[in-house]
Motif scaffolding. Structure first.
Motif, PDB file in Angstrom:
ATOM      1  N   THR A   1      -0.792 -42.333   7.502  1.00 43.22           N
ATOM      2  CA  THR A   1       0.292 -42.018   6.567  1.00 43.22           C
ATOM      3  C   THR A   1      -0.112 -42.325   5.128  1.00 43.22           C
ATOM      4  OG1 THR A   1       2.034 -42.283   8.193  1.00 43.22           O
ATOM      5  CG2 THR A   1       2.635 -42.741   5.928  1.00 43.22           C
TER       6      THR A   1
ATOM      7  N   GLN B   1      -0.554 -49.814   3.537  1.00 45.73           N
ATOM      8  CA  GLN B   1       0.661 -50.607   3.714  1.00 45.73           C
ATOM      9  C   GLN B   1       0.301 -52.039   4.063  1.00 45.73           C
ATOM     10  OE1 GLN B   1       3.592 -52.861   5.241  1.00 45.73           O
ATOM     11  NE2 GLN B   1       2.230 -52.067   6.819  1.00 45.73           N
TER      12      GLN B   1
ATOM     13  N   LYS C   1       4.594 -38.055  12.251  1.00 48.75           N
ATOM     14  CA  LYS C   1       5.741 -38.849  12.708  1.00 48.75           C
ATOM     15  C   LYS C   1       6.204 -38.387  14.077  1.00 48.75           C
ATOM     16  CE  LYS C   1       5.547 -41.554  10.753  1.00 48.75           C
ATOM     17  NZ  LYS C   1       4.715 -41.826   9.621  1.00 48.75           N
TER      18      LYS C   1
ATOM     19  N   VAL D   1      -4.430 -51.630  11.803  1.00 48.81           N
ATOM     20  CA  VAL D   1      -5.604 -51.252  12.576  1.00 48.81           C
ATOM     21  C   VAL D   1      -6.816 -51.984  11.989  1.00 48.81           C
ATOM     22  CG1 VAL D   1      -6.966 -49.310  13.429  1.00 48.81           C
ATOM     23  CG2 VAL D   1      -4.521 -49.047  13.074  1.00 48.81           C
TER      24      VAL D   1
ATOM     25  N   THR E   1      -6.268 -52.575   6.972  1.00 48.14           N
ATOM     26  CA  THR E   1      -6.943 -51.523   7.728  1.00 48.14           C
ATOM     27  C   THR E   1      -8.460 -51.626   7.545  1.00 48.14           C
ATOM     28  OG1 THR E   1      -5.003 -50.158   7.551  1.00 48.14           O
ATOM     29  CG2 THR E   1      -7.053 -49.013   8.036  1.00 48.14           C
TER      30      THR E   1
ATOM     31  N   GLY F   1      -2.620 -53.499   4.113  1.00 48.09           N
ATOM     32  CA  GLY F   1      -3.705 -54.122   3.349  1.00 48.09           C
ATOM     33  C   GLY F   1      -4.784 -54.693   4.248  1.00 48.09           C
TER      34      GLY F   1
HETATM   35  O1  M6R Z   1      -1.609 -50.230   6.832  1.00 52.14           O
HETATM   36  P1  M6R Z   1      -2.191 -48.895   6.463  1.00 52.14           P
HETATM   37  O2  M6R Z   1      -1.328 -48.145   5.526  1.00 52.14           O
HETATM   38  O3  M6R Z   1      -3.598 -48.990   5.957  1.00 52.14           O
HETATM   39  O4  M6R Z   1      -2.235 -48.101   7.822  1.00 52.14           O
HETATM   40  C1  M6R Z   1      -2.832 -46.832   7.908  1.00 52.14           C
HETATM   41  C2  M6R Z   1      -2.435 -46.120   9.184  1.00 52.14           C
HETATM   42  O5  M6R Z   1      -2.860 -46.837  10.298  1.00 52.14           O
HETATM   43  C3  M6R Z   1      -0.917 -45.914   9.272  1.00 52.14           C
HETATM   44  O6  M6R Z   1      -0.426 -45.259   8.157  1.00 52.14           O
HETATM   45  C4  M6R Z   1      -0.566 -45.120  10.546  1.00 52.14           C
HETATM   46  O7  M6R Z   1      -1.039 -43.825  10.433  1.00 52.14           O
HETATM   47  C5  M6R Z   1       0.959 -45.132  10.753  1.00 52.14           C
HETATM   48  N1  M6R Z   1       1.262 -45.671  12.044  1.00 52.14           N
HETATM   49  C6  M6R Z   1       1.576 -43.790  10.762  1.00 52.14           C
HETATM   50  O8  M6R Z   1       2.956 -43.863  10.902  1.00 52.14           O
END
Ligand code: M6R
Length: 615
Positions: free
Chosen positions: A309, A355, A492, A612, A359, A357
């Motif tokens: 996202t 989001q 989504k 992740v 990944t 921070g």
């Molecule tokens: O924490 P992040 O923004 O780096 O995460 C990236 C993606 O793992 C995250 O946006 C994922 O695609 C969401 N689950 C989608 O809804």
């Protein structure tokens, strides 16, 4: 991935650890386990499944007393999710116990060496290798646990946040971190450990975030000692005051975190521009941009790196930066960028969007960019996260905790923040007149109210969801600023309802996906009244001629699409570059309702985890 929790102090550990695991379950939820120690015997229980399954098992299986406890919620990497592979893991002697978030990359060679030395393994995990390595070092060198952990970690390649205790040392937990997050809550003669601060927020507001390659020894009733893993140097603890509150991490009456977070968007967007957007004075204040303005103005281009996202938010930003500030932008999947020997120069600015921070791929991408001399600007939500710390400068989105695995408010607040940046740079570069600039600020200020209005379509979106919930496939189309919204809408739907969905630029449809269209296929078309409206209306005609079912996301008062579409969902009017902040809302609601109707686990979709931290 994986969540870790621990406690040592004067309270019963079990309620703290189990509740903490429930709060961290967003990080992984295929198995869970706890070890409690009352100074006499270790009580360890673990199971495949959710924390709720563990709780049920534990409360009937073992006595749950002990003022030292550690717990783990897992997202499997090495070894399938089953009881044996769940954490905590014992060492061969049964004296040492570990929980681990991360990956030990050289576990295979270490395991072979340990097997040669007589060690045996119950599980397929890298973690069981690590605890036996620690035991081996401890025995061979006849040293204390802390020292053994340090020596063992110096032999390890990979990422970890670990907590380890020794049956012979009932007053001590050793923790260490590299690449995976670890927060330590400091109470009165007690310590809390967790992957983020949410498990201990009701007990203390004082926390230390361990840095990479640091370890700490937490002794009951004693001061914390933090050391560097590499050279043993003592580090002065930096205690932060947490801004988080309990209300933010609870569902607050909503059936799911995702719905709560969708509904939080008006206030989250407001929080993103609060104190930054000053429309009366016609200025945008962003310290991270201001302090580095020279670099931004001299940059040849901006490279955006992100995943999922956040990558979609980066794509929206590409359109906005290029349109308003006339700076060339490239948007890269962090996972591809880091491995393809990209051309990066000192005149590049890399914006990392994340989001969490945390990944792993995004973190690695910015380390690579920094090593080539690029200036890295982090756009994160989680304060103090690894990407925020690794960046040269940055700005927080201030969206508040996002717990639902499907990102919602993170997306809209990232777009808001990146729009502020683009506007600030446009002003500095003179690519926008002052009246245009002021108009954009005034319009951006109206967005929280307009998101509120977009949310009022919820009941209608639910009726549309009821009609299409059994679809096998779904197509999302958009153009310009709304092409990335189409991608995000499709993501989504697939991640929480497991319905196959594709996002496409509307004009690309005739180059392939049009072949998929028949009377069974719902096609969600974003057709707001700016930009390429007429072109999108023509695309809708093409779908109609092939009997596809059309759900139009349109500007309030739209007539043309209404005549063609099977359903239209209205959003308020705004300037073109801000439309993604509104068109996203019905798409989030549509996926949410379909997933609920299909009885899927909305907040914890299968195979996924919120952050992740493995590549
Ligand atoms: O924490 P992040 O923004 O780096 O995460 C990236 C993606 O793992 C995250 O946006 C994922 O695609 C969401 N689950 C989608 O809804």
């Amino acid at each position: 991935m994986c969540g870790i929790v621990g406690y040592i102090g004067h309270r019963e550990a079990y309620p703290i650890v189990i509740k903490g695991l429930q709060r961290l379950e967003y990080r992984g939820y295929d198995s869970a386990g706890i070890a409690l120690y009352d100074g006499k015997s270790i009580k360890l229980s673990k199971t495949k499944g959710k924390v709720a399954d563990l709780k049920e098992r534990l409360e009937s299986e073992i006595s749950i007393d002990g003022t030292l406890g550690i717990g783990h919620t897992r997202w499997a990497t090495h070894g399938i999710p089953n009881d044996v592979n769940s954490h905590p893991h014992y060492s061969n002697s049964g004296d040492l116990v570990i929980i681990h978030n991360g990956i030990i990359e050289n576990y295979d060679s270490l395991k072979k060496e340990l097997i040669n030395r007589g060690y045996t393994f119950q599980s397929d995990t890298d973690t069981e290798v690590l605890i036996n390595l620690i035991e081996d070092v401890k025995k061979n060198e006849n040293i204390k646990l802390g020292k053994a952990v340090q020596i063992a970690l110096n032999q390890v390649v990979g990422a970890y946040a670990i907590a380890v205790f020794d049956k012979n040392k009932p007053n001590e937990i050793v923790v260490a971190k590299l690449g995976s997050p670890l927060a330590i809550g400091i109470g009165d003669d007690e310590f809390f450990i967790a992957s983020d601060a949410s498990p201990f927020i009701e007990y203390t507001k004082n926390a230390i975030y361990l840095e990479d390659e640091q370890m700490a020894i937490l002794r009951r009733g004693k001061d914390i000692k933090i050391r560097k893993i590499k050279n043993d140097a003592l580090v002065d603890p930096y205690v932060q005051e947490l801004q988080l509150n309990l209300e933010q991490i609870e569902k607050g009456g909503y059936p799911h975190f995702m719905l709560k977070e969708i509904y939080e968007q008006p206030s989250a967007i407001l929080d993103t521009f609060r104190g930054r957007l000053l429309s009366n004075e016609a200025i945008i204040k962003m310290a991270g941009v201001e302090d580095n303005m020279k670099k931004f103005l001299a940059a040849d281009r901006i490279i955006i790196v992100a995943c999922g996202t956040s990558w979609h938010a980066g794509l929206v930003a590409e359109y906005i930066f290029e349109d308003l500030a006339r700076i060339p932008v490239e948007v890269e999947y962090a996972s591809e960028f880091r491995y393809r020997n990209p051309v990066i120069t000192e005149k590049d600015i890399v914006i990392a969007i994340s989001q969490s921070g945390e990944t792993a791929d995004t973190l690695a991408a910015i380390k690579l960019a920094k090593s080539k001399g690029a200036f890295v600007f982090g756009v994160c939500n989680v304060v103090g996260s690894s990407i925020a710390r690794e960046s040269n400068a940055g700005a927080y989105t201030h969206a508040g905790p996002e717990i639902g695995v499907a990102s919602t408010k993170a997306f809209t607040t990232q777009i808001t923040l990146l729009t502020l940046m683009a506007l600030r740079l446009a002003r500095a570069k003179g690519t926008m007149s002052s009246s245009e600039f002021r108009h954009h600020l005034i319009e951006l200020e109206t967005i929280p109210g307009k998101v509120e209005e977009a949310l009022s379509s919820d009941a209608y979106v639910k009726t549309v969801a009821e009609i299409y919930k059994d679809s096998k496939n779904c197509l999302y189309l958009g153009r310009g600023f709304n092409f990335p919204v189409a991608l995000e809408g499709a993501l989504k739907l697939k991640e929480i309802s497991y319905i196959h969905a594709e996002g496409y630029p509307a004009a690309e449809m005739k180059h392939g996906p049009i072949a998929l269209i028949d009377e069974q296929m719902p096609i969600i078309v974003i057709a707001t009244k700016k930009g390429h409206y007429e072109k999108v209306v023509s695309n809708i005609q093409e779908i109609k001629s092939r009997k596809g079912k059309i759900i139009g996301i349109v500007t309030k008062g739209d007539v043309s699409v209404k005549e063609l579409a099977d359903h239209v969902i209205e959003v308020p009017e705004t300037i073109e570059c801000l439309t993604p902040l509104l068109t996203t809302i019905p798409l989030q609601l549509l996926s949410y309702h379909i997933a609920v109707m299909l009885d899927k686990n909305v907040d914890q979709p299968r195979n996924l985890a919120k952050s992740v931290t493995v590549e």
